[in-house]
Design an enzyme around this catalytic site. Structure first.
Site, PDB file in Angstrom:
ATOM      1  N   ARG A 180       0.798  -1.227   0.000  1.00  0.00           N
ATOM      2  CA  ARG A 180       0.000   0.000   0.000  1.00  0.00           C
ATOM      3  C   ARG A 180       0.834   1.283   0.000  1.00  0.00           C
ATOM      4  O   ARG A 180       0.419   2.302   0.537  1.00  0.00           O
ATOM      5  CB  ARG A 180      -0.975   0.009   1.182  1.00  0.00           C
ATOM      6  N   SER A 229     -11.626   0.563   2.260  1.00  0.00           N
ATOM      7  CA  SER A 229     -10.953  -0.024   3.422  1.00  0.00           C
ATOM      8  C   SER A 229     -10.243   1.061   4.218  1.00  0.00           C
ATOM      9  O   SER A 229      -9.455   1.831   3.668  1.00  0.00           O
ATOM     10  CB  SER A 229      -9.955  -1.086   2.971  1.00  0.00           C
ATOM     11  N   GLU A 299      -5.218   3.225   6.109  1.00  0.00           N
ATOM     12  CA  GLU A 299      -5.026   3.053   4.669  1.00  0.00           C
ATOM     13  C   GLU A 299      -5.593   4.258   3.927  1.00  0.00           C
ATOM     14  O   GLU A 299      -5.059   4.685   2.917  1.00  0.00           O
ATOM     15  CB  GLU A 299      -5.701   1.768   4.190  1.00  0.00           C
TER      16      GLU A 299
END
EC number: 1.3.1.98
Length: 325
Positions: A180, A229, A299
């Site tokens: 990520r 998310s 995130e």
């Protein structure tokens, strides 16, 4: 709140810009959470040449923030100073099959359209993008992925424009992708990328995409005001399980709520502020730490200014729960 108008400070060269330049553009209109303050100056270039002209002339001391489709993003209520740059689908949303199962796509193209275009050309390997809400620019930036495949597994070449207005070409290795995140050069606005897939039957690919769609809609709040998310999965753990185990499913702060359908999603029930959402997120992080000893990391990208007196401190001390489970 509003910011001083930047346009008069930039000078006459802005008269040659063909794209949109809008002072104090409300950003809550274009983020998926539907919250956040304004951009001091919002810029949507007409095409890559327009982007080059703008970046070449923009003073380096003016902050530049690149925004994608606004899915994985929380803009704070005080807004963003400087320039917020957002690529348009018209100028940066093209897709082209190159042969050898490669696909060139514009950075403003939604992920789902990349998956669909690949399927239509018999290119397998990009079906995972069907399950990611957002655009290719954001996917390239954060190495978006799901169902066992990440952007780094398929992207072979990336094109962009740096702060000097120069075209740059980057390889997969140049980006230094991790989970990520990327470790590539800073200050490059991604405009397009080339992906390498492999041969597949269009009908088979589309059938798998349908399965992804059904799975996602059955387990995630896809039709709600959300940012996708919320927390990264800690190594060896699922964030949603940690959140659930900490008793946070359905937790509310103001009009923000942890989704009862999938508790790694935060929701704006209608009237939430960015302050509500971020406070809820930090409350969840605190409760997970107290319950499991594990530190969840955001995130969702949070950016911008707090409204004075409504700052949110990371890892809130104490219990700020203000609603009902």
């Amino acid at each position: 709140m509003s910011f001083p108008d930047l346009l008069p400070q930039l000078g006459d060269w802005t008269n040659d810009i063909r794209g949109r330049l809008i002072p104090n553009q409300p950003l809550n209109e274009i983020t998926w959470f539907r919250v956040g303050g304004p951009a001091q100056l919002y810029f949507q270039p007409a095409d890559e040449a327009d982007l080059q002209l703008f970046l070449k002339n923009l003073p380096k001391d003016i902050k530049l923030t690149v925004m994608g489709l606004g899915s994985n993003l929380l803009i704070r209520d005080g807004g963003l100073d400087g320039v917020v740059l957002r690529l348009s689908g018209k100028g940066f949303g093209k897709v082209e099959a190159l042969g050898d199962h490669k696909l060139r796509v514009g950075a403003a193209l939604p992920d789902v359209k990349v998956a669909t275009a690949a399927a239509e050309h018999g290119i397998d390997g990009l079906t995972f993008y069907r399950g990611i809400p957002g655009g290719i620019g954001g996917a390239l930036y954060m190495n978006a992925g799901c169902y066992g495949t990440e952007t780094k597994d398929r992207m072979v070449e990336l094109r962009g424009v740096n702060r000097d207005g120069e075209i740059v070409t980057l390889t997969n290795a140049d980006m230094g992708y991790k989970y990520r995140k990327n470790n590539g050069p800073r200050g490059v606005v991604f405009t397009q990328a080339v992906y390498q897939g492999f041969e597949g039957e269009p009908d088979d690919i589309k059938a798998r995409m349908k399965e992804i769609t059904e799975t996602r809609e059955g387990s995630q709040p896809t039709r709600a005001r959300t940012g996708g998310s919320t927390f990264k999965n800690p190594e060896g753990h699922s964030s949603w399980k940690l959140v659930d185990a900490a008793g946070c499913r359905g937790l509310k702060v103001g009009d923000a709520q942890v989704s009862e359908k999938h508790c790694n999603f935060l929701l704006n029930l209608g009237e939430a502020t960015a302050h509500d959402i971020e406070t809820l997120g930090e409350t969840v992080r605190n409760r997970v730490r107290e319950n499991s000893g594990i530190e969840l990391r955001w995130e969702i990208r949070r950016m911008g200014h707090f409204v004075p007196g409504q700052e949110v401190k990371e890892f809130l001390d104490g219990d700020v729960f203000t609603g009902q489970v």
